[in-house]
Write an enzyme that holds these catalytic residues in place. Structure first.
Site, PDB file in Angstrom:
ATOM      1  N   GLY A 101     -35.890   5.742  53.870  1.00 19.63           N
ATOM      2  CA  GLY A 101     -36.268   4.529  54.588  1.00 19.63           C
ATOM      3  C   GLY A 101     -37.593   4.693  55.287  1.00 19.63           C
ATOM      4  N   GLY A 104     -41.265   1.207  61.549  1.00 16.88           N
ATOM      5  CA  GLY A 104     -42.456   1.147  62.371  1.00 16.88           C
ATOM      6  C   GLY A 104     -42.890   2.485  62.937  1.00 16.88           C
ATOM      7  CG  MET A 105     -41.285   4.215  65.971  1.00 14.89           C
ATOM      8  SD  MET A 105     -42.855   4.288  66.866  1.00 14.89           S
ATOM      9  CE  MET A 105     -42.817   5.989  67.416  1.00 14.89           C
ATOM     10  CG  ASP A 221     -33.090  -0.372  68.301  1.00 14.98           C
ATOM     11  OD1 ASP A 221     -32.895  -1.588  68.433  1.00 14.98           O
ATOM     12  OD2 ASP A 221     -33.480   0.136  67.245  1.00 14.98           O
TER      13      ASP A 221
END
Length: 356
Positions: A101, A104-105, A221
């Site tokens: 996967g 964003g990080m 999160d």
């Protein structure tokens, strides 16, 4: 809302009802729109990077940690540069087997530990492209703090961190490879879950969050995609990758929105200081989804969802019933002070299960 002629006919000094019903919600939407545009600009930059490596593009960095029930392909080994997808995996100790996967990080890999002879999940945290040297240094410091936070947490309901390494300009978090599916996928396949099962999942999540909070760690999160459900029904909470210590300085890029709108507490959307209450909100929103099969807040766009979180009451539970439904609604109170304490939540969930 009146048309232009209606506005011209208004007297100077609008009434308080008009301000409360029109101007204040409009101002809130303007603020949300500004935050959303900042997130969109960041997302566009990320998509341009991902377009160069189109294998997988995911919003969450967690779900790939769960070993998918599909054959594992072995892609060509990544290069040794500094861009997204480039990884040396600590001088050859880890052999990359598959990119699971991308978010964003950074990137999540399935890899083999050649020293211990086991497969692991490796989260490669990459500073965004285009930052100055100072900004990259600050971002790397933040990444190291997050890795340190994740590594300190040792709990049966948290994904275990085996090691934290530096690899060129990135930070590698070496984790256990969990054979599981996310809670989001579980609900998609099975539909809304029974009350007792929702309560059991809630207690397990509460246990690991409580220990994290005692260490000063805020997850920030908590959502169904970050809850891994194993074959025996036990869960592991993953992706403490955007967590930070309460006492650490905030190194988040200005204007960036970290999280998923439907599972972000109102104070998190407003950019206020993080606290354990943020995670309790996320827990409530996650359990609401598990019990109802849909999020507590919805809308046609991220902006609309954030506006709903800030101003609207949550959807009325249709399946959760009472007392579970009432408990979930109380967790989604706009003011953190109005949410139940950890002890109250534990007591309420325990009454819905066989646990004493």
């Amino acid at each position: 809302m009146p048309g232009l002629g209606g506005f011209l006919a208004m007297q100077a000094g609008p009434s308080e009802p008009f301000i409360a019903s029109t101007i204040i919600p409009a101002a809130i939407l303007v603020v949300v729109f500004i935050l959303w545009r900042a997130a969109i600009r960041r997302s566009q930059k990320q998509r341009r990077r991902v377009a160069q490596h189109p294998r997988v593009a995911v919003q969450s960095m967690t779900a790939p940690i769960a070993a998918a029930a599909r054959p594992h392909s072995t892609p060509p080994l990544p290069g040794s540069g500094h861009g997204p997808g480039a990884i040396t995996l600590s001088a050859g100790r880890f052999t990359p087997l598959e990119e699971l996967g991308r978010g964003g990080m950074g990137v999540v890999w399935r890899a083999r530990d050649t020293v211990l002879g086991r497969q692991v999940a490796i989260k490669q945290l990459l500073p965004p492209v285009g930052l100055s040297a100072d900004a990259r240094g600050a971002m790397r410091a933040r990444m190291l703090r997050e890795a340190r936070a994740a590594a300190q947490l040792d709990h049966r309901n948290a994904v275990t961190v085996h090691d934290v390494l530096l690899d060129q300009d990135s930070v590698l978090i070496v984790m256990e490879l969990v054979k599981a599916v996310t809670l989001a996928k579980t609900v998609e396949r099975e539909g809304p879950l029974p009350h007792a099962r929702v309560a059991e999942i809630g207690l397990d999540m509460l246990d690991v969050l409580t220990e994290a909070h005692e260490l000063g760690i805020i997850h920030r999160d908590v959502k169904p995609a970050n809850v891994l459900v194993r074959g025996d029904g036990s869960i592991k909470l993953a992706d403490f990758g955007i967590a930070r210590f309460e006492s650490d300085p905030t190194l988040t890029e200005a204007g960036a929105i970290i999280g998923t709108p439907a599972y972000m507490a109102p104070e998190q959307i407003r950019g206020l200081e993080s606290s354990p209450a943020i995670d309790l909100w996320g827990l409530g929103a996650t359990l609401f989804y598990a019990a109802e099969g849909r999020p507590a807040f919805g809308g046609p766009s991220p902006t609309a969802v954030m506006a709903a979180v800030l101003t609207d009451p949550p959807r009325t539970p249709q399946r959760a019933g009472s007392p579970l439904g009432q408990l979930l609604i109380s967790l989604l109170a706009k003011d953190p002070k109005d949410r139940p304490t950890t002890a109250q939540l534990r007591s309420g969930l325990s009454q819905l299960t066989s646990r004493s």
